[in-house]
Enzyme design. Structure first.
Site, PDB file in Angstrom:
ATOM      1  N   THR A   1       0.896  -1.187  -0.067  1.00 40.21           N
ATOM      2  CA  THR A   1      -0.121  -0.006  -0.124  1.00 40.21           C
ATOM      3  C   THR A   1       0.931   1.245   0.031  1.00 40.21           C
ATOM      4  O   THR A   1       1.948   1.232   0.711  1.00 40.21           O
ATOM      5  CB  THR A   1      -0.941   0.034   1.087  1.00 40.21           C
ATOM      6  OG1 THR A   1      -0.172   0.180   2.490  1.00 40.21           O
ATOM      7  CG2 THR A   1      -1.913  -1.347   1.220  1.00 40.21           C
ATOM      8  N   GLY A   2       0.628   2.336  -0.570  1.00 39.69           N
ATOM      9  CA  GLY A   2       1.314   3.455  -0.887  1.00 39.69           C
ATOM     10  C   GLY A   2       2.715   3.047  -1.508  1.00 39.69           C
ATOM     11  O   GLY A   2       3.806   3.291  -1.224  1.00 39.69           O
ATOM     12  N   GLY A   3       2.434   2.341  -2.706  1.00 36.75           N
ATOM     13  CA  GLY A   3       3.675   1.899  -3.703  1.00 36.75           C
ATOM     14  C   GLY A   3       3.859   2.619  -4.663  1.00 36.75           C
ATOM     15  O   GLY A   3       4.466   2.369  -5.644  1.00 36.75           O
ATOM     16  N   THR A   4       3.291   3.988  -4.879  1.00 33.55           N
ATOM     17  CA  THR A   4       3.715   4.987  -5.986  1.00 33.55           C
ATOM     18  C   THR A   4       4.957   5.748  -5.647  1.00 33.55           C
ATOM     19  O   THR A   4       5.312   6.401  -6.811  1.00 33.55           O
ATOM     20  CB  THR A   4       2.307   5.949  -6.240  1.00 33.55           C
ATOM     21  OG1 THR A   4       2.391   6.908  -4.953  1.00 33.55           O
ATOM     22  CG2 THR A   4       1.050   5.102  -6.403  1.00 33.55           C
TER      23      THR A   4
ATOM     24  N   GLY B   1       8.371   6.961  -2.851  1.00 30.42           N
ATOM     25  CA  GLY B   1       9.253   6.660  -1.404  1.00 30.42           C
ATOM     26  C   GLY B   1       9.484   5.424  -1.286  1.00 30.42           C
ATOM     27  O   GLY B   1       9.909   4.664  -2.235  1.00 30.42           O
TER      28      GLY B   1
ATOM     29  N   TYR C   1       0.410  12.343  15.057  1.00 28.75           N
ATOM     30  CA  TYR C   1       1.134  11.409  14.230  1.00 28.75           C
ATOM     31  C   TYR C   1       2.005  10.378  14.964  1.00 28.75           C
ATOM     32  O   TYR C   1       2.029   9.282  14.891  1.00 28.75           O
ATOM     33  CB  TYR C   1       2.258  12.163  13.453  1.00 28.75           C
ATOM     34  CG  TYR C   1       3.076  11.375  12.223  1.00 28.75           C
ATOM     35  CD1 TYR C   1       2.361  10.792  11.237  1.00 28.75           C
ATOM     36  CD2 TYR C   1       4.443  11.004  12.429  1.00 28.75           C
ATOM     37  CE1 TYR C   1       3.337  10.013  10.325  1.00 28.75           C
ATOM     38  CE2 TYR C   1       5.234  10.334  11.703  1.00 28.75           C
ATOM     39  CZ  TYR C   1       4.602   9.572  10.644  1.00 28.75           C
ATOM     40  OH  TYR C   1       5.249   9.071   9.620  1.00 28.75           O
TER      41      TYR C   1
HETATM   42  N1  NAP Z   1       9.884   9.609   5.068  1.00 29.60           N
HETATM   43  C1  NAP Z   1      10.245   9.507   6.145  1.00 29.60           C
HETATM   44  O1  NAP Z   1      11.107  10.084   6.952  1.00 29.60           O
HETATM   45  C2  NAP Z   1       9.551   8.594   7.188  1.00 29.60           C
HETATM   46  C3  NAP Z   1       9.936   8.013   8.366  1.00 29.60           C
HETATM   47  C4  NAP Z   1       9.216   7.231   9.077  1.00 29.60           C
HETATM   48  C5  NAP Z   1       8.050   6.573   8.709  1.00 29.60           C
HETATM   49  N2  NAP Z   1       7.556   6.988   7.392  1.00 29.60           N
HETATM   50  C6  NAP Z   1       6.193   6.504   6.783  1.00 29.60           C
HETATM   51  O2  NAP Z   1       6.585   5.933   5.617  1.00 29.60           O
HETATM   52  C7  NAP Z   1       5.498   5.819   4.892  1.00 29.60           C
HETATM   53  C8  NAP Z   1       5.703   5.831   3.572  1.00 29.60           C
HETATM   54  O3  NAP Z   1       6.047   7.155   3.291  1.00 29.60           O
HETATM   55  P1  NAP Z   1       7.137   7.909   2.308  1.00 29.60           P
HETATM   56  O4  NAP Z   1       8.214   8.690   3.354  1.00 29.60           O
HETATM   57  O5  NAP Z   1       7.587   6.700   1.523  1.00 29.60           O
HETATM   58  O6  NAP Z   1       6.577   8.942   1.899  1.00 29.60           O
HETATM   59  P2  NAP Z   1       6.059   9.220   0.103  1.00 29.60           P
HETATM   60  O7  NAP Z   1       7.337   9.247  -0.796  1.00 29.60           O
HETATM   61  O8  NAP Z   1       5.166  10.444   0.215  1.00 29.60           O
HETATM   62  O9  NAP Z   1       5.105   7.947  -0.179  1.00 29.60           O
HETATM   63  C9  NAP Z   1       3.875   7.755   0.385  1.00 29.60           C
HETATM   64  C10 NAP Z   1       3.175   6.849  -0.095  1.00 29.60           C
HETATM   65  O10 NAP Z   1       1.916   6.391   0.175  1.00 29.60           O
HETATM   66  C11 NAP Z   1       0.857   6.745  -0.596  1.00 29.60           C
HETATM   67  N3  NAP Z   1      -0.255   7.382   0.392  1.00 29.60           N
HETATM   68  C12 NAP Z   1      -0.007   8.410   1.312  1.00 29.60           C
HETATM   69  N4  NAP Z   1      -1.445   8.715   1.797  1.00 29.60           N
HETATM   70  C13 NAP Z   1      -2.204   7.765   1.067  1.00 29.60           C
HETATM   71  C14 NAP Z   1      -3.548   7.247   1.368  1.00 29.60           C
HETATM   72  N5  NAP Z   1      -4.294   7.772   2.504  1.00 29.60           N
HETATM   73  N6  NAP Z   1      -3.817   6.174   1.038  1.00 29.60           N
HETATM   74  C15 NAP Z   1      -3.378   5.346  -0.024  1.00 29.60           C
HETATM   75  N7  NAP Z   1      -1.933   5.601  -0.466  1.00 29.60           N
HETATM   76  C16 NAP Z   1      -1.450   6.874   0.391  1.00 29.60           C
HETATM   77  C17 NAP Z   1       1.445   7.540  -1.678  1.00 29.60           C
HETATM   78  O11 NAP Z   1       0.813   7.432  -2.671  1.00 29.60           O
HETATM   79  P3  NAP Z   1      -0.154   8.542  -3.429  1.00 29.60           P
HETATM   80  O12 NAP Z   1       0.400   9.873  -3.330  1.00 29.60           O
HETATM   81  O13 NAP Z   1      -0.281   8.125  -5.019  1.00 29.60           O
HETATM   82  O14 NAP Z   1      -1.603   8.470  -2.923  1.00 29.60           O
HETATM   83  C18 NAP Z   1       2.702   7.179  -1.851  1.00 29.60           C
HETATM   84  O15 NAP Z   1       2.727   6.186  -2.513  1.00 29.60           O
HETATM   85  C19 NAP Z   1       4.110   6.666   5.531  1.00 29.60           C
HETATM   86  O16 NAP Z   1       3.581   5.446   6.353  1.00 29.60           O
HETATM   87  C20 NAP Z   1       5.105   7.555   6.537  1.00 29.60           C
HETATM   88  O17 NAP Z   1       4.309   7.845   7.564  1.00 29.60           O
HETATM   89  C21 NAP Z   1       8.306   8.210   6.665  1.00 29.60           C
END
Ligand code: NAP
Length: 251
Positions: free
Chosen positions: A12-15, A17, A150
């Site tokens: 999930t959220g594979g588009t 990051g 968060y």
């Molecule tokens: N980056 C960090 O520093 C960090 C640190 C700890 C944890 N995280 C966690 O890691 C996870 C992935 O985030 P990322 O850092 O890789 O950020 P990202 O690059 O913004 O990727 C987030 C992904 O989740 C999807 N997404 C967001 N909201 C969604 C929703 N409501 N339903 C379905 N898809 C959704 C986005 O797709 P669309 O835009 O296509 O919807 C995208 O594919 C999140 O749970 C975040 O809280 C991030």
């Protein structure tokens, strides 16, 4: 390495990051993936980049309506899966004074209800021997101003690692978590900050990271896929921290 030959994953959220990097690496190692994201545009673009071993579904992790359709949508592509990475989400941050009910509901709906019901809905198509990884965060381990909602939501997800592991042992499904540090993704895009504010925030964050750099999405993907692989066959109910030590090192 072809660790995932003939294996199927849902990410999930594979588009973008870490979800996208995990999908790409799963495919590189022989597997096929179903990814989700919130818009047709982002999902189509990602599938185009991932190629023929990927399938995309527009599904919002903050919408129960979407989550309850997900199993049927996945079954149009595959009958059973070997790996589920519950990763969809973003951060939004607010002081206690400024937080309103919408802020609270938005994060808890997407991260807590979203995670719980995604697992519930996908469980019937998970094989004995399959595994689940939940995406938490290092913020569950430390106090950060403006992160209260968060961090609480991610702490609830961290709690699911143990309870799900306990309940799914008898189904032969391993459950673990990945606790990331600051990773170079679009995480700030949903915060309402503009490009200059994001740059300033990162300039403040990077000196606090023991390695003085953001993590790369592939560094998370490698760890997630270790947990998904047979190499982690005795790892269950735990969280792998991949954060350059920020949750335990001060100074
Ligand atoms: N980056 C960090 O520093 C960090 C640190 C700890 C944890 N995280 C966690 O890691 C996870 C992935 O985030 P990322 O850092 O890789 O950020 P990202 O690059 O913004 O990727 C987030 C992904 O989740 C999807 N997404 C967001 N909201 C969604 C929703 N409501 N339903 C379905 N898809 C959704 C986005 O797709 P669309 O835009 O296509 O919807 C995208 O594919 C999140 O749970 C975040 O809280 C991030």
């Amino acid at each position: 390495m072809q660790r995932f030959k003939n294996k199927y994953a849902i990410i999930t959220g594979g588009t973008n990051g870490m979800g996208f990097a995990t999908a790409q690496q799963f495919i590189n190692e022989g597997g096929k993936v179903v990814i989700t994201g919130r818009s047709d545009e982002t999902v189509s673009k990602a599938v185009e980049k991932l190629g023929e071993n990927s399938h995309g579904i527009v599904s919002n992790a903050g919408s129960m309506h979407d989550i309850f359709k997900l199993q049927e949508q996945v079954k149009q592509y595959i009958d059973t899966i070997d790996f589920l990475f519950v990763n969809a989400g973003y951060g939004r941050f607010s002081s206690i004074e400024d937080a309103n009910e919408n802020h609270f509901d938005e994060l808890f709906n997407m991260l807590v209800k979203g995670t719980f019901f995604t697992v519930q809905q996908i469980l019937p198509i998970m094989k004995n021997g399959s595994s689940i990884v939940l995406n938490t965060s290092f913020v569950t381990e430390i106090g950060t101003a403006n992160f209260s909602v968060y961090s609480a939501a991610k702490s609830a997800v961290k709690s699911f690692i143990k309870t799900f592991a306990s309940e799914l042992t008898e189904k032969g499904i391993r459950v673990n978590g990945i606790s990331s540090g600051h990773i170079k993704t679009n995480i700030f895009n949903n915060t309402g900050l503009n490009a200059d504010q994001i740059k300033a925030a990162l300039e403040g964050i990077i000196p606090t990271i023991p390695f003085k750099r953001l993590g790369e999405p592939i560094e998370i993907a490698n760890s997630v896929l270790f947990l998904a692989s047979d190499e982690a066959s005795y790892i269950h109910g735990t969280e792998l921290t991949v954060d350059a030590g920020i949750s335990v090192i001060r100074g």
